[in-house]
Structure formats: structure tokens, C-alpha cells
Scaffold this active site. Structure first.
Site, PDB file in Angstrom:
ATOM      1  N   LYS A 222      42.993  29.899  24.944  1.00  0.00           N
ATOM      2  CA  LYS A 222      44.088  30.413  25.773  1.00  0.00           C
ATOM      3  C   LYS A 222      43.573  31.436  26.800  1.00  0.00           C
ATOM      4  CE  LYS A 222      46.999  27.646  23.994  1.00  0.00           C
ATOM      5  NZ  LYS A 222      47.774  27.709  22.779  1.00  0.00           N
TER       6      LYS A 222
HETATM    7  C1  LIG Z   1      48.598  26.972  21.665  1.00  0.00           C
HETATM    8  C2  LIG Z   1      50.059  26.793  21.672  1.00  0.00           C
HETATM    9  C3  LIG Z   1      50.871  27.251  20.618  1.00  0.00           C
HETATM   10  C4  LIG Z   1      50.335  27.746  19.326  1.00  0.00           C
HETATM   11  O1  LIG Z   1      49.499  28.842  19.462  1.00  0.00           O
HETATM   12  P1  LIG Z   1      48.657  29.321  18.171  1.00  0.00           P
HETATM   13  O2  LIG Z   1      48.255  30.704  18.538  1.00  0.00           O
HETATM   14  O3  LIG Z   1      47.504  28.385  18.040  1.00  0.00           O
HETATM   15  O4  LIG Z   1      49.555  29.277  16.996  1.00  0.00           O
HETATM   16  C5  LIG Z   1      52.243  27.142  20.756  1.00  0.00           C
HETATM   17  N1  LIG Z   1      52.798  26.598  21.854  1.00  0.00           N
HETATM   18  C6  LIG Z   1      52.048  26.119  22.877  1.00  0.00           C
HETATM   19  C7  LIG Z   1      52.739  25.548  24.071  1.00  0.00           C
HETATM   20  C8  LIG Z   1      50.650  26.191  22.802  1.00  0.00           C
HETATM   21  O5  LIG Z   1      49.913  25.692  23.808  1.00  0.00           O
END
Ligand SMILES: *Cc1c(COP(=O)(O)O)cnc(C)c1O
Length: 391
Positions: A188
Site C-alpha cells: 500500500k
Molecule cells: C488491501 C485492501 C484491504 C485490506 O487491507 P489489509 O490491511 O490487508 O487488511 C481492504 N480493502 C481494499 C480495497 C484493499 O485494497
């Protein structure tokens, strides 16, 4: 050349802060997590921020804290990662999937109105800031997403996993809805390895999420009813979860936060490069910006390969791979996933824009350390595949 789809940048104070944690002898949630919360809340302009072990955990806590119950219906775009919808199932609530707009891949006020008309018993919505862009949240004519939700008494959770730092107008995403959830997963826009943040202006939501984050332990409640405040004693007010963020992760998050603006500017450099290079290629549709390019966090750069292109999306991905370029697809929509399809009897015809996006979309590499030489190679390869193949 070998260009991965995503790559983390860790050239800041990450090691320094981790070392401080290790030397402190206290590895779980403590001062680094509290600092991270304070700084993050200040940046997005929210009253409260709560570190958690993932964005999925934040979404689960958010759904619980706003009072969603078994059998409640909650709107969710089909074009998202499963975490957005699965947290509703954790508490027995039901996702109601909706289509998104072609171009932005976001829910729009018009699509929201349509979904609400078809489902008058909707209790809440989870907005997804797809790719790092916000939909129209508020509007002077009362036709923003938040405006419509307020008019219809619908609670708003924001899945901002892609959206730090993202703005709508001149405000950061974080305080438009009732509660906003960010992800610090490895790929991210900023990362803690695994981690997330729940952000809100609502004191009650904050208190509930903070309590449920750690087993439902509530010292405040206990202290209210006892005169001799023994530090070893606490009360349990609900069967909570184990969702806290260890200080080692928060240390990485603090260092990443210091570079968040730089990271974002670098991703915008990549996005601008692509937008300029692909401007005249008519067989691909580029991501549509609804506001200034600076408001977009550019977590993703998805393009949609049109049906008149000489190769399919799948063939494009193979040929890019052969040229050493990593790509990905965001997303195979949830209405096509066995669990959701079978549980809710979903039909692709009800999601025409999402289907069009799914059939042609591919995400190109976009990360801060991607060099202009690498971008040039990606663009040349894309053009070779899309313009010369079989022509
Ligand atoms: C990555 C992601 C999540 C989940 O994030 P985590 O930190 O891995 O739990 C939720 N929603 C979207 C749209 C994502 O891209």
C-alpha cells in the site's frame, strides 16, 4: 529489464525507530503506536485515530462500532477486494453489491441513488476509494455521496485502503464518513508490513473500536465505578478481538509517514508520465480523474484494454511478463467470486460497468522508486504490444 509490479521504499528512519523499540524492551502496542496515531490523526485532520493489525480489522471494528447487526444490509461496490465485504459476514450482516462508474471505477451519486431505490432497507455503505481517488463526497446541490447518505439516514464507512494521502476538495479523506479505514499492508501507499488505522471524529465510535481492538477490556468503565483505582484490575464489557498494532510495526509506520508526501509526489510523477505517453493510444482507456491530479494518491494505475485492441487483457499480461514487467488486475469483482455469487445469487448483467472494467483492466507498475528509464521501457513495451501486434 525486470520491473516488479510493486516495491516498498524503506530508505527513511525505519531501522532507527525499530531499534528504539527493541532497545526499549516493550514490543507490543505502546508509545510508537500512540505517536503514529497522533501524527496520522493530525495529518488527515481527524479527532481520533486507532492503530490496528490490518485494514480488515479496522473495517470489522468499524462495522461493529456503528452498530451493524445480523441481517442488516450494507452497500458495497462489487469492484473491490474481498475484505470490504467479508467483514459484514463476520457479524452476520449482508453485503448488497453495486456497480461502479466506467472511467473512475468509483461509485457515483447516480448509481448510489439507483441502489437505494432498489434497496430501501439499506443501513450503511462502505465506500471504496478505488486506486486512491475519492468519489464526489459532498456537493453544494446536495448530490454528493455523503449528502445522499445523510438524506437517507445511512451510516458511512470508508474503505480508504488505497487512499492515503487522498483529498476530496481541500480536505483529506478521513473525516467525510462516520469512520474511515486505512491499510498499511506491504504494497500500500505507506506500509507497516501488516497494519491499519481506524479514523473518526465520533467519540463513541472511537471508544468502542478502541475497546474492541483489545479483547473488550475497558479500564475507563471500571474506574468510573471504583474509588480505589487498582492498576491490575480491569473489566470486560464485550467479547472483543485481538487487533492491536505492535510497536515494531508502528515504528515502521512513523518512518513511512515522514516520507508520505514524497512517496505521493513520486507516484504522481509516474501517473503523469503514463497519462502523457498513452494520451493518443485509442485502444486503451485511461483512468479518469474527477478532481485535480494532486488529490489522487495514485496507489494504482489501471488501464482498460478495449475490445478493438489487437490483444486481449490476458494476452497483454503474458507479453508484459515476457518483457520482464510485472502487472496485476484490480479486481476480479466480488459478484464473480464463488462465495458471494452463490450466497447472494448474483448475476453479472446487474454490474455492466464493473464487467467492462473486469474484462479489460490491467494495473501497471507504480511506486516511488520507479525510474523514468523504467517508465519509458514500460510505455514502449505497452505500445509495441498494443499498436504493432498483428497489425
Ligand atoms: C488491501 C485492501 C484491504 C485490506 O487491507 P489489509 O490491511 O490487508 O487488511 C481492504 N480493502 C481494499 C480495497 C484493499 O485494497
Amino acid at each position: 529489464m525486470n520491473i516488479p509490479f510493486a516495491k516498498v521504499s524503506m530508505a527513511g528512519n525505519e531501522l532507527k525507530y525499530i531499534t528504539e523499540v527493541l532497545k526499549s524492551g516493550w514490543l507490543t502496542t505502546s508509545s510508537k503506536a500512540f505517536q503514529f496515531e497522533k501524527l496520522f490523526a493530525d495529518i488527515v485532520g481527524a479527532k481520533y485515530a486507532c492503530t490496528v493489525s490490518s485494514c480488515t480489522a479496522a473495517l470489522h471494528l468499524a462495522v461493529e462500532a456503528i452498530g451493524i447487526k445480523t441481517g442488516d444490509k450494507v452497500l458495497v461496490p462489487s469492484l473491490t477486494f474481498t475484505a470490504t465485504a467479508e467483514v459484514l459476514r463476520y457479524i452476520g450482516a449482508d453485503p448488497v453489491f453495486m456497480d461502479v462508474e466506467y472511467g473512475t471505477s468509483l461509485i457515483s451519486p447516480a448509481l448510489l441513488r439507483k441502489s437505494l431505490k432498489a434497496n430501501p432497507d439499506i443501513k450503511a455503505i462502505i465506500i471504496v476509494h478505488y486506486g486512491g481517488q475519492s468519489p464526489v463526497m459532498t456537493s453544494s446541490d446536495g448530490e454528493g455521496i455523503i449528502d445522499i447518505c445523510r438524506q437517507n439516514n445511512i451510516r458511512v464507512i470508508e474503505d480508504a485502503a488505497h487512499a492515503f494521502p487522498t483529498k476530496f476538495g481541500n480536505r483529506f479523506i478521513g473525516t467525510f464518513g462516520d469512520v474511515t479505514c486505512f491499510s498499511f499492508y506491504a504494497n500500500k501507499t505507506i506500509t507497516t508490513g501488516e497494519g491499519g488505522m481506524l479514523v473518526t471524529d465520533d467519540e463513541n465510535i472511537y471508544k468502542r473500536a478502541k475497546t474492541m481492538r483489545l479483547h473488550g477490556i475497558n479500564r475507563d468503565v471500571w474506574e468510573r465505578f471504583t474509588s480505589n483505582k487498582s492498576s491490575w484490575e480491569y473489566d470486560i464489557i464485550a467479547p472483543g478481538f485481538k487487533y492491536n498494532m505492535p510497536d515494531i510495526n508502528a515504528a515502521v509506520g512513523l518512518a513511512q509517514l515522514e516520507k508520505a508526501d514524497y512517496f505521493r509526489d513520486q507516484r504522481q510523477r509516474c501517473a503523469s508520465y503514463y497519462l502523457h505517453e498513452f494520451e493518443r493510444i485509442h485502444v486503451i482507456d485511461l483512468p479518469v480523474c474527477i478532481g485535480p491530479i494532486e488529490n489522487h494518491s495514485w496507489h494504482l494505475f489501471p488501464v482498460t484494454i478495449r475490445t478493438e485492441a489487437p490483444v486481449s487483457r490476458n494476452e497483454f499480461i503474458i507479453q508484459m511478463g515476457q518483457a520482464g514487467i510485472g502487472t496485476s488486475v484490480h479486481y476480479k469483482p466480488l459478484h464473480r467470486m464463488t462465495y458471494y455469487k452463490e450466497t447472494y445469487n448474483l448475476n453479472p448483467d446487474d454490474f455492466p460497468n464493473t464487467e467492462r472494467i473486469w474484462n479489460g483492466t490491467v494495473s501497471l507498475p507504480i511506486f516511488p522508486d520507479l525510474t523514468n528509464r523504467e517508465l519509458e521501457y514500460i510505455c514502449q513495451t505497452t505500445k509495441r504490444i498494443l499498436l504493432n501486434n498483428g497489425v
